[in-house]
Design a protein around this motif. Structure first.
Motif, PDB file in Angstrom:
ATOM      1  N   LYS A 222      21.035  85.662   0.960  1.00 26.88           N
ATOM      2  CA  LYS A 222      19.611  85.476   0.658  1.00 26.88           C
ATOM      3  C   LYS A 222      19.203  84.009   0.637  1.00 26.88           C
ATOM      4  O   LYS A 222      18.042  83.693   0.869  1.00 26.88           O
ATOM      5  CB  LYS A 222      19.265  86.122  -0.687  1.00 26.88           C
ATOM      6  CG  LYS A 222      19.330  87.625  -0.689  1.00 26.88           C
ATOM      7  CD  LYS A 222      18.933  88.117  -2.073  1.00 26.88           C
ATOM      8  CE  LYS A 222      19.069  89.590  -2.253  1.00 26.88           C
ATOM      9  NZ  LYS A 222      18.724  89.992  -3.635  1.00 26.88           N
TER      10      LYS A 222
ATOM     11  N   LYS B 231      12.922  92.938  -1.873  1.00 23.14           N
ATOM     12  CA  LYS B 231      12.528  93.814  -2.984  1.00 23.14           C
ATOM     13  C   LYS B 231      11.973  95.134  -2.445  1.00 23.14           C
ATOM     14  O   LYS B 231      12.303  96.208  -2.936  1.00 23.14           O
ATOM     15  CB  LYS B 231      11.487  93.108  -3.848  1.00 23.14           C
ATOM     16  CG  LYS B 231      11.005  93.925  -5.016  1.00 23.14           C
ATOM     17  CD  LYS B 231       9.950  93.176  -5.821  1.00 23.14           C
ATOM     18  CE  LYS B 231       9.408  94.084  -6.877  1.00 23.14           C
ATOM     19  NZ  LYS B 231       7.990  93.979  -7.059  1.00 23.14           N
TER      20      LYS B 231
ATOM     21  N   TYR C  40      20.826  95.506  -6.592  1.00 22.04           N
ATOM     22  CA  TYR C  40      20.915  94.375  -7.495  1.00 22.04           C
ATOM     23  C   TYR C  40      20.146  93.194  -6.932  1.00 22.04           C
ATOM     24  O   TYR C  40      20.691  92.366  -6.210  1.00 22.04           O
ATOM     25  CB  TYR C  40      22.379  93.994  -7.739  1.00 22.04           C
ATOM     26  CG  TYR C  40      23.198  95.149  -8.268  1.00 22.04           C
ATOM     27  CD1 TYR C  40      22.938  95.678  -9.519  1.00 22.04           C
ATOM     28  CD2 TYR C  40      24.203  95.722  -7.504  1.00 22.04           C
ATOM     29  CE1 TYR C  40      23.674  96.748 -10.001  1.00 22.04           C
ATOM     30  CE2 TYR C  40      24.950  96.784  -7.984  1.00 22.04           C
ATOM     31  CZ  TYR C  40      24.673  97.293  -9.226  1.00 22.04           C
ATOM     32  OH  TYR C  40      25.397  98.350  -9.706  1.00 22.04           O
ATOM     33  N   ASN C  41      18.865  93.119  -7.253  1.00 23.33           N
ATOM     34  CA  ASN C  41      18.016  92.067  -6.703  1.00 23.33           C
ATOM     35  C   ASN C  41      18.385  90.678  -7.175  1.00 23.33           C
ATOM     36  O   ASN C  41      18.020  89.700  -6.540  1.00 23.33           O
ATOM     37  CB  ASN C  41      16.547  92.339  -7.047  1.00 23.33           C
ATOM     38  CG  ASN C  41      15.950  93.365  -6.125  1.00 23.33           C
ATOM     39  OD1 ASN C  41      16.239  93.384  -4.938  1.00 23.33           O
ATOM     40  ND2 ASN C  41      15.118  94.225  -6.671  1.00 23.33           N
ATOM     41  N   ASP C  42      19.114  90.564  -8.284  1.00 27.82           N
ATOM     42  CA  ASP C  42      19.438  89.244  -8.810  1.00 27.82           C
ATOM     43  C   ASP C  42      20.649  88.609  -8.124  1.00 27.82           C
ATOM     44  O   ASP C  42      20.919  87.436  -8.310  1.00 27.82           O
ATOM     45  CB  ASP C  42      19.648  89.303 -10.323  1.00 27.82           C
ATOM     46  CG  ASP C  42      20.744  90.271 -10.737  1.00 27.82           C
ATOM     47  OD1 ASP C  42      20.996  91.237  -9.986  1.00 27.82           O
ATOM     48  OD2 ASP C  42      21.338  90.069 -11.802  1.00 27.82           O
ATOM     49  N   LEU C  43      21.380  89.356  -7.314  1.00 27.60           N
ATOM     50  CA  LEU C  43      22.509  88.778  -6.591  1.00 27.60           C
ATOM     51  C   LEU C  43      21.997  87.918  -5.437  1.00 27.60           C
ATOM     52  O   LEU C  43      20.945  88.212  -4.860  1.00 27.60           O
ATOM     53  CB  LEU C  43      23.423  89.876  -6.038  1.00 27.60           C
ATOM     54  CG  LEU C  43      24.189  90.699  -7.065  1.00 27.60           C
ATOM     55  CD1 LEU C  43      24.953  91.829  -6.373  1.00 27.60           C
ATOM     56  CD2 LEU C  43      25.142  89.825  -7.852  1.00 27.60           C
TER      57      LEU C  43
END
Length: 175
Positions: A57, A156, A113-116
């Motif tokens: 990302k 997202k 897991y969007n925070d990875l």
């Protein structure tokens, strides 16, 4: 319920994988307003559907990483990067999140897991997202002013689409 671990039967993935691409892209276009050009999957783009790729990302690159963390190949959008281009982005030719990924990896898909800082395309249920990400990255590169913001919104929305489409109630309703 789907269980594509291939222990009991062989699946017709030539049909299944493009179907997954189709339902995910339709959700993005119809529910989230993304460009209709995402709906079309060419045979060249279909070849990108495979397990084991990782979306970094931070760089927006799709990378193929060896068991030691070495970057074997990388793409930005639909373009494969040369070894020199990979070196510019990853100077030591190692994926920077490899050590933490390797230590903490479990069999749950990282799409949720969007925070990875990465998404690991570890199953037939999420590997059809690879050409979608590549195509959308190409679309965004024409206007770099909001590139990062738009990419993160897209990631997202991909997660929302996967969770929506794989909900048993939506299977029953044929959504």
């Amino acid at each position: 319920c789907f269980d594509m671990d291939f222990t009991l039967i062989n699946y017709n993935t030539k049909t299944f994988l493009p179907m997954v691409y189709d339902v995910i892209s339709r959700f993005l276009v119809e529910q989230k307003g993304y460009p209709k050009s995402l709906l079309n999957l060419s045979s060249e783009q279909e070849c990108l559907i495979r397990q084991g790729l990782i979306l970094d990302k931070a760089t927006h690159c799709l990378v193929d990483v060896s068991a030691t963390g070495k970057i074997m190949s990388a793409m930005k959008g639909l373009q494969f990067l040369s070894k020199e281009q990979i070196k510019e982005i990853y100077p030591d030719n190692k994926w920077p999140y490899f050590d933490s990924f390797y230590k903490t990896f479990d069999c749950d898909s990282t799409i949720q897991y969007n925070d990875l800082p990465y998404i690991f395309f570890d199953s037939p249920f999420v590997s059809p997202l690879v050409p979608l990400i590549a195509k959308y990255t190409d679309i965004l590169q024409s206007d770099l002013s909001n590139f990062d913001k738009n990419c993160f919104s897209f990631y997202k929305h991909l997660t929302e689409s996967v969770l929506f489409n794989y909900t048993p109630e939506n299977f029953k309703k044929r959504k």
